[in-house]
Design a protein around this motif. Structure first.
Motif, PDB file in Angstrom:
ATOM      1  N   GLN A  52      14.982 -36.916 -20.655  1.00 13.28           N
ATOM      2  CA  GLN A  52      14.254 -37.747 -20.021  1.00 13.28           C
ATOM      3  C   GLN A  52      13.076 -38.423 -21.415  1.00 13.28           C
ATOM      4  OE1 GLN A  52      13.184 -35.709 -17.008  1.00 13.28           O
ATOM      5  NE2 GLN A  52      14.031 -37.551 -15.187  1.00 13.28           N
ATOM      6  N   LEU A  53      12.309 -37.042 -21.971  1.00 12.94           N
ATOM      7  CA  LEU A  53      11.312 -37.154 -22.763  1.00 12.94           C
ATOM      8  C   LEU A  53      11.930 -37.751 -24.247  1.00 12.94           C
ATOM      9  CD1 LEU A  53       9.350 -34.720 -21.848  1.00 12.94           C
ATOM     10  CD2 LEU A  53       8.540 -36.599 -20.603  1.00 12.94           C
ATOM     11  N   GLU A  54      13.162 -37.675 -24.300  1.00 11.17           N
ATOM     12  CA  GLU A  54      14.118 -37.530 -25.333  1.00 11.17           C
ATOM     13  C   GLU A  54      13.128 -36.182 -27.270  1.00 11.17           C
ATOM     14  OE1 GLU A  54      13.940 -42.424 -26.607  1.00 11.17           O
ATOM     15  OE2 GLU A  54      15.502 -42.267 -24.089  1.00 11.17           O
ATOM     16  N   VAL A  55      12.770 -36.055 -26.942  1.00  9.67           N
ATOM     17  CA  VAL A  55      12.038 -34.415 -27.279  1.00  9.67           C
ATOM     18  C   VAL A  55      13.267 -33.235 -26.667  1.00  9.67           C
ATOM     19  CG1 VAL A  55      10.009 -35.776 -27.618  1.00  9.67           C
ATOM     20  CG2 VAL A  55      10.465 -34.120 -26.056  1.00  9.67           C
ATOM     21  N   GLY A  56      12.736 -32.778 -28.121  1.00 12.28           N
ATOM     22  CA  GLY A  56      13.408 -30.912 -28.189  1.00 12.28           C
ATOM     23  C   GLY A  56      12.666 -30.188 -29.088  1.00 12.28           C
ATOM     24  N   LEU A  59      11.905 -23.115 -29.425  1.00 10.83           N
ATOM     25  CA  LEU A  59      11.011 -21.661 -30.321  1.00 10.83           C
ATOM     26  C   LEU A  59      10.778 -20.997 -30.547  1.00 10.83           C
ATOM     27  CD1 LEU A  59      10.647 -20.953 -25.934  1.00 10.83           C
ATOM     28  CD2 LEU A  59       9.105 -22.394 -26.996  1.00 10.83           C
ATOM     29  N   ASN A  60      12.108 -20.512 -31.541  1.00 10.56           N
ATOM     30  CA  ASN A  60      12.419 -19.338 -32.774  1.00 10.56           C
ATOM     31  C   ASN A  60      11.619 -19.859 -33.790  1.00 10.56           C
ATOM     32  OD1 ASN A  60      13.714 -17.502 -33.599  1.00 10.56           O
ATOM     33  ND2 ASN A  60      14.896 -18.853 -34.963  1.00 10.56           N
ATOM     34  N   CYS A  61      12.398 -21.771 -34.575  1.00 10.02           N
ATOM     35  CA  CYS A  61      11.583 -21.959 -35.799  1.00 10.02           C
ATOM     36  C   CYS A  61      10.758 -23.053 -35.578  1.00 10.02           C
ATOM     37  CB  CYS A  61      12.674 -22.463 -36.272  1.00 10.02           C
ATOM     38  SG  CYS A  61      13.634 -24.360 -35.287  1.00 10.02           S
ATOM     39  N   ASP A  62      10.331 -23.513 -34.354  1.00  6.18           N
ATOM     40  CA  ASP A  62       9.059 -23.852 -33.950  1.00  6.18           C
ATOM     41  C   ASP A  62       9.607 -25.306 -34.356  1.00  6.18           C
ATOM     42  OD1 ASP A  62       6.604 -24.489 -33.238  1.00  6.18           O
ATOM     43  OD2 ASP A  62       5.522 -24.355 -34.732  1.00  6.18           O
ATOM     44  N   ALA A  63      10.317 -25.868 -34.755  1.00  6.66           N
ATOM     45  CA  ALA A  63      11.159 -27.185 -34.939  1.00  6.66           C
ATOM     46  C   ALA A  63      11.401 -28.173 -34.208  1.00  6.66           C
ATOM     47  CB  ALA A  63      12.407 -27.153 -35.854  1.00  6.66           C
ATOM     48  N   THR A  64      10.543 -29.090 -33.979  1.00  7.83           N
ATOM     49  CA  THR A  64      10.403 -30.327 -33.050  1.00  7.83           C
ATOM     50  C   THR A  64      11.237 -31.605 -33.234  1.00  7.83           C
ATOM     51  OG1 THR A  64       9.001 -31.441 -34.327  1.00  7.83           O
ATOM     52  CG2 THR A  64       7.975 -29.987 -32.283  1.00  7.83           C
ATOM     53  N   PHE A  65      12.000 -31.843 -32.461  1.00  7.07           N
ATOM     54  CA  PHE A  65      13.433 -32.730 -32.801  1.00  7.07           C
ATOM     55  C   PHE A  65      13.022 -34.653 -31.883  1.00  7.07           C
ATOM     56  CE2 PHE A  65      14.910 -29.188 -33.321  1.00  7.07           C
ATOM     57  CZ  PHE A  65      16.008 -29.089 -34.351  1.00  7.07           C
ATOM     58  N   TYR A  66      13.406 -35.739 -32.299  1.00 11.91           N
ATOM     59  CA  TYR A  66      13.201 -36.433 -31.516  1.00 11.91           C
ATOM     60  C   TYR A  66      14.714 -37.312 -31.204  1.00 11.91           C
ATOM     61  CZ  TYR A  66      11.935 -38.461 -35.982  1.00 11.91           C
ATOM     62  OH  TYR A  66      11.788 -39.268 -37.397  1.00 11.91           O
ATOM     63  N   LYS A  67      14.528 -38.518 -30.847  1.00 13.08           N
ATOM     64  CA  LYS A  67      16.503 -39.002 -30.331  1.00 13.08           C
ATOM     65  C   LYS A  67      16.203 -40.378 -31.978  1.00 13.08           C
ATOM     66  CE  LYS A  67      19.152 -41.094 -27.494  1.00 13.08           C
ATOM     67  NZ  LYS A  67      19.139 -41.669 -25.410  1.00 13.08           N
ATOM     68  N   LYS A  68      17.528 -40.053 -32.104  1.00 16.71           N
ATOM     69  CA  LYS A  68      17.807 -41.394 -33.167  1.00 16.71           C
ATOM     70  C   LYS A  68      17.059 -42.729 -32.459  1.00 16.71           C
ATOM     71  CE  LYS A  68      20.913 -42.512 -36.834  1.00 16.71           C
ATOM     72  NZ  LYS A  68      22.294 -42.177 -37.448  1.00 16.71           N
ATOM     73  N   LYS A  69      16.837 -43.344 -32.554  1.00 18.08           N
ATOM     74  CA  LYS A  69      16.507 -44.913 -32.197  1.00 18.08           C
ATOM     75  C   LYS A  69      17.398 -45.922 -32.048  1.00 18.08           C
ATOM     76  CE  LYS A  69      13.392 -43.441 -29.259  1.00 18.08           C
ATOM     77  NZ  LYS A  69      13.079 -43.867 -27.935  1.00 18.08           N
ATOM     78  N   GLU A  70      18.348 -45.755 -33.858  1.00 17.07           N
ATOM     79  CA  GLU A  70      19.092 -46.912 -33.637  1.00 17.07           C
ATOM     80  C   GLU A  70      19.938 -46.661 -33.361  1.00 17.07           C
ATOM     81  OE1 GLU A  70      20.402 -46.943 -38.216  1.00 17.07           O
ATOM     82  OE2 GLU A  70      19.742 -44.887 -38.760  1.00 17.07           O
TER      83      GLU A  70
END
Length: 590
Positions: A52-56, A59-70
């Motif tokens: 729903q938020l299109e994010v990830g 908690l281990n590597c602290d990486a954040t992700f967002y949905k590829k919009k194209e």
């Protein structure tokens, strides 16, 4: 059945595919750090993706992700069943094609019972499994009566895609059987297109999904079938990937490499000819095209709708210059022509148009032309249908490093590779970051665009303002400008292939003039009267067109203000469905 979406890691900008099965949170292994963790922790799920938020977040590597919009489309994936046992009949059939059981096992070819819609029953089928990064992405099913299908709603990619990862030289063939033949012969760096070739426009959506695999490749050997559709496919692949690094494998009397193997007992792809070197050509380079010209007549270009199409057609590899007084509608009519061409010929294109910034305002204009009404009055269904049509056909090009011509062309080249665009617009010319406005400089720029078009099979549309606007003392109106009135003078006429002018006679009434046509079989000089509809941004030839162009079965609705001739009643509207790809190979007897 698994659903995946493409996400981008915020810091590295690396792309990953993550599970997106459920609404809300989807706990899973982290796509970035799971392989680096200790064996005991590799199966833990510290990462979760929220659909729903299109994010990830991991908690281990602290990486954040967002949905590829194209790439907003979500794909379904088949589940991999590690059942490599093959029936004797299946193995026997492959052996008759000189494909060994070891090759089938190596390439993970399987068989199963599968519902085939062509015969509306369950059949025993071959399963050609399509992997990427070790994950099953798609499956092509083939039964004993030459019926084919791919896994429903799965992503299209090349067959054996993992075989070309990080390779400097690769081969492309037309069909899984040829790919198995090449791999068996030691050419493991071979991929196959998932669809058969056609004589018309080939659908290369699988290249759209895999273009990054070809960015750093140094040589590409194209060994598609030795027939007209295969040649057509090879040319389009070379255009997209870059003719400078592509070679056409010559198969002589054989249709494909598997036929060569079956008849000679070996695979020989050593006879590979480079696509024509830029600037150097021999009679042999042109002879086949010459014979086709005599046989089929002059090539067919992209013909606009209505009377405009009676005057001129556009061809890949050339340049059109559109001139017009500011505010006379040259950009609007150019948008309309290109939208219709993209519908009728299934084309893709890119706009460098700083005057239409921000792009959402330009998008509004394009959608209004499509649906035939103000965008604010369009329904959600109409807007979504317009978005669905435009999202893979229209792109905007604004290089972050600057707006110099070479920077813009470099970005367009990337769009040719990644999206397969066929045309591009520079609107207006004076928004490029020019070094100067001398005659010699303009000449070099137009040569650069011309050479780019020839190399990439694109058509350039340049929109330019006149610098010399002469007032007619008798009428009190500006005179109709020509290509010689653009800054740079003679070069815009001499070095363009098609010349157009848009001129407003009075409010709501315009003339589109064809002022130059390079070859007589392209068209002729002339003009078309157009009326402007401010509600939908269209220029109409006959009354007012209120049609939604995306509804092909609805006949054109015209409000006539006179008694048009039979020719004026002719409307060339409607969306032409792209040619459906087919597979040309023999069925297995099982």
């Amino acid at each position: 059945m698994e659903v995946y979406e493409t996400v981008i890691e915020k810091n590295s900008k690396q792309e990953y595919q993550v599970l997106a099965n459920k609404t809300g949170e989807n706990p899973q292994k982290c796509p970035r750090c799971s392989d680096e963790r200790k064996k005991g922790n590799q199966n833990k799920k510290p990462f979760s993706y929220n659909t729903q938020l299109e994010v990830g977040k991991c908690l281990n590597c602290d990486a954040t992700f967002y949905k590829k919009k194209e790439n907003l489309k979500s794909y379904k994936r088949p589940e991999w069943e590690n059942k490599t046992g093959l029936s004797d009949k299946l193995i026997e059939w492959f052996l008759k094609r000189n494909i060994s059981q070891d090759t089938l096992v190596k390439m993970k070819v399987t068989e199963k019972k599968e519902w085939m819609p062509q015969v509306e029953t369950e059949r025993n089928v071959i399963c050609f499994n399509y992997f990427r990064e070790g994950y099953l992405i798609n499956v092509k099913y083939r039964d004993g009566h030459k019926n084919f299908k791919m896994f429903k709603d799965a992503e299209k990619i090349f067959y054996n895609l993992d075989g070309i990862k990080d390779q400097k030289e690769i081969y492309i063939v037309e069909g899984e059987m040829d790919c198995l033949t090449m791999v068996q012969a030691g050419h493991t760096n071979t991929v196959s297109v998932p669809n058969g070739a056609t004589k018309g426009r080939n659908n290369l959506d699988y290249l759209d999904n895999c273009w990054t695999y070809f960015e750093d490749v140094e040589k590409v050997y194209i060994a598609t079938d030795n027939d007209e559709p295969g040649e057509n496919l090879s040319s389009e692949l070379a255009r997209r990937i870059g003719v400078e690094k592509c070679y056409r494998v010559v198969l002589g009397e054989f249709k494909d490499v598997n036929e060569q193997l079956c008849k000679t007992g070996k695979v020989d792809v050593s006879d590979a000819k480079a696509f024509p070197i830029e600037g150097i050509f021999s009679v042999n380079d042109h002879w086949e095209a010459f014979l086709l010209l005599l046989k089929n007549g002059f090539p067919k270009g992209w013909k606009p709708r209505g009377k405009i199409g009676d005057l001129v057609s556009f061809y890949p590899g050339y340049t059109t210059v559109m001139v017009g007084i500011p505010g006379h509608g040259k950009s609007e009519v150019m948008d309309q022509i290109l939208i219709q061409l993209s519908m009728d010929y299934n084309l893709r294109g890119g706009f460098f148009t700083p005057e239409n910034w921000p792009s959402e305002l330009h998008l509004l204009k394009l959608i209004e032309k499509l649906v035939g009404k103000s965008g604010f009055k369009a329904s959600a269904m109409e807007l979504n249908k317009a978005k669905e049509f435009l999202e893979h056909r229209i792109f905007w090009i604004y290089p972050p490093e600057g707006y110099g011509l070479e920077q813009v062309l470099n970005k367009i080249r990337q769009a040719v590779l990644k999206y397969g665009i066929n045309w591009f617009v520079i609107d207006p010319w004076n928004k490029l970051e020019h070094q100067d406005d001398s005659t010699g400089y303009v000449s070099r720029c137009l040569d650069l665009i011309s050479n780019f078009n020839k190399k990439n099979g694109t058509h350039a549309f340049i929109v330019a303002h006149p610098t010399k606007m002469r007032m007619n003392q008798d009428t009190g109106k500006y005179e109709i400008p020509g290509l010689y009135d653009i800054s740079g003078s003679a070069n815009f006429y001499n070095k363009s292939d098609v010349g157009l002018c848009m001129y407003k006679e009075e409010k709501g009434k315009n003339i589109l003039l064809v002022q130059k046509v390079k070859f007589k079989f392209w068209g002729e000089l002339g003009s078309v009267d157009l009326s402007w509809n401010s509600d939908n941004g269209r220029y109409d030839e006959n009354g007012v067109d209120l049609n939604n162009w995306l509804n092909p079965k609805v006949e054109a609705k015209q409000i006539d203000f006179g008694l048009p001739s039979p020719e004026e009643k002719r409307l060339d509207s409607g969306y032409r469905e792209p040619y459906k790809d087919s597979i040309d190979s023999e069925p297995p007897p099982f």
